[in-house]
Design an enzyme around this catalytic site. Sequence first.
Site, PDB file in Angstrom:
ATOM      1  CG  ASP A  46     -14.715 -15.730 -18.516  1.00 46.97           C
ATOM      2  OD1 ASP A  46     -13.662 -15.217 -18.932  1.00 46.97           O
ATOM      3  OD2 ASP A  46     -15.324 -15.310 -17.510  1.00 46.97           O
ATOM      4  CD  GLU A 221      -7.804 -15.430 -15.067  1.00 48.47           C
ATOM      5  OE1 GLU A 221      -7.936 -15.327 -13.838  1.00 48.47           O
ATOM      6  OE2 GLU A 221      -8.026 -14.495 -15.852  1.00 48.47           O
TER       7      GLU A 221
END
Length: 559
Positions: A46, A221
């Site tokens: 991420d 997301e």
Amino acid sequence: MKKRTLIVLMAVASLTASAQYKSQVWSPDNGDGTYTNPVINADYSDPDVCVGASGEDYYMTASSFQCTPGLPILHSRDLVNWEIINYALKDRLYDGDCKLIDHYNTVQHGNGVWAPSIRFHNGEYYIYWGDPDHGVYMVKTSDPAGEWSKPLCVIRGEGYIDTTPLWDDDGRCYLVNGWANSRAKYASVLTVREMSADGTHAIGQPVIVFDGNGTENRTCEGPKFYKRDGWYWIMCPAGGVPGGFQLAMRSRSPYGPYEHKIVLQQGKTDINGPHQGGWVHTKYGEDWFLHFQDKEAYGRVVHLNPVDWTTGWPVMGKKGEPVTKYQKPKSSGNTIVNPAESDEFNAPVIGKQWQWQANYDEKFGVPTAFGTMRIYTYKLPQDAKNLWLVPNMLLQKTPADEFTATAKLRFTSKADGQMGGIIMMGLDYQALVVRRVGREFQLVVLTCNQADKGKTQQEEVVATLKPTAEDAIDYKPGIHEDIYLRVTVSNAEAGVPHGGKPMVSFAWSQNGKKFKACGGQYAMKQGKWIGAKFGFVAVENNPKVDRGWIEADWIRITK
């Protein structure tokens, strides 16, 4: 063991060397003005990136979950060559007003710091992240390589993940976030709310601005929030983690409605699931996107792709498909440098490649004045079936598809049953340890499948060893074993970015020259939301005896 008499000079030399560290197993800079993806072949899950105050520096952070130190800070001058320079969270998750220190004293696999964002605003760098069990947090600093503020909880509650702030032209601040289905019991929606101008607390209610439920955009997301040419942009992954794609969406209002397009997907390439990262516009007028690729046991590695805005949308890679080899970004930097891997343990601080499995306790281990790293045995509960909840493993990320890590160490034991050595840790794990049995040592391969499910580890004794040294005094004497331990990761499909089968094998030596293979080959397995990690483990199961310890002289990562 190495002797060190001038600690300060040695530390300076070590830190200087680490600033120029070049990996022997993966360096993306081809030296001819091009680079090869991934730009970091390690699990920086991420990733997010921002341009620094100078316009010449780039700073990256990534998920660190329960590991400490947390929130790694990486620096680059060209978006290709990266080094670890700091951590925004030092030894504990969290302090400040967060009141969660005790919670993370025990291992909380997969919890903690999820999908942070890093931004530069009004002379300060901010990192926001969601802890799905506790809320949204923020730290800030004027110098990414220096001290960061204590964590501030800006929104309390469960389910919040993947948070990014946006300071608008009028000074107002907005926050976008995703939702963890495991806590909130809903997902695949993005919400935006207004924050105070200083970004310290919410002043508005959340508004759903995108809903991927029931569409190909499920699992949307990891949103990142931007403004460009009067448009509000949210860039996020969707379609799942290993096989998904990157969305870009735009609106004239931060609250939408947003139109959206797929701007990066695997296509005909062998780079699966290219998505979730950060966009940067450089001072040279170029646009780039750093994102991850899920490589299962290796974790989520970092890729760099060009961005073309000529259509009014950020088309990434080459016509929306990821590149493997490409021209480097324009920059003033030309130094080839990679995140540190090998460690001589000469500095009086722990190397930045290392993390513990929970909040750091000084009884886990400390650097020594002798050019070594000492790791004390952790006292396992009497009913422990495996090593899943051991907090004092000193581990680092795998740096390449194939590599060998060789460590020189001394194991010192004060009592029967104490053991220490090297480990490849994941949902399944493998370790090669030295264990005391009476006045001798056994060399033992430990394996455990489904460690996270509480399965019992298996043991294979591969050799019996006489101590290489014994304490002569009568007061709490120890016996010692000087040994070289080696772990090798090979790939049955080396060079295949996704779908390869990494295998782990061990070897040992008493002279550092002739190594003996032991055990067999074991399938490497990822951890909870992270790739497999390797390093040192030291444990025992007798709560009444004095601790033993590993004295790691060095660990060297080679092909």
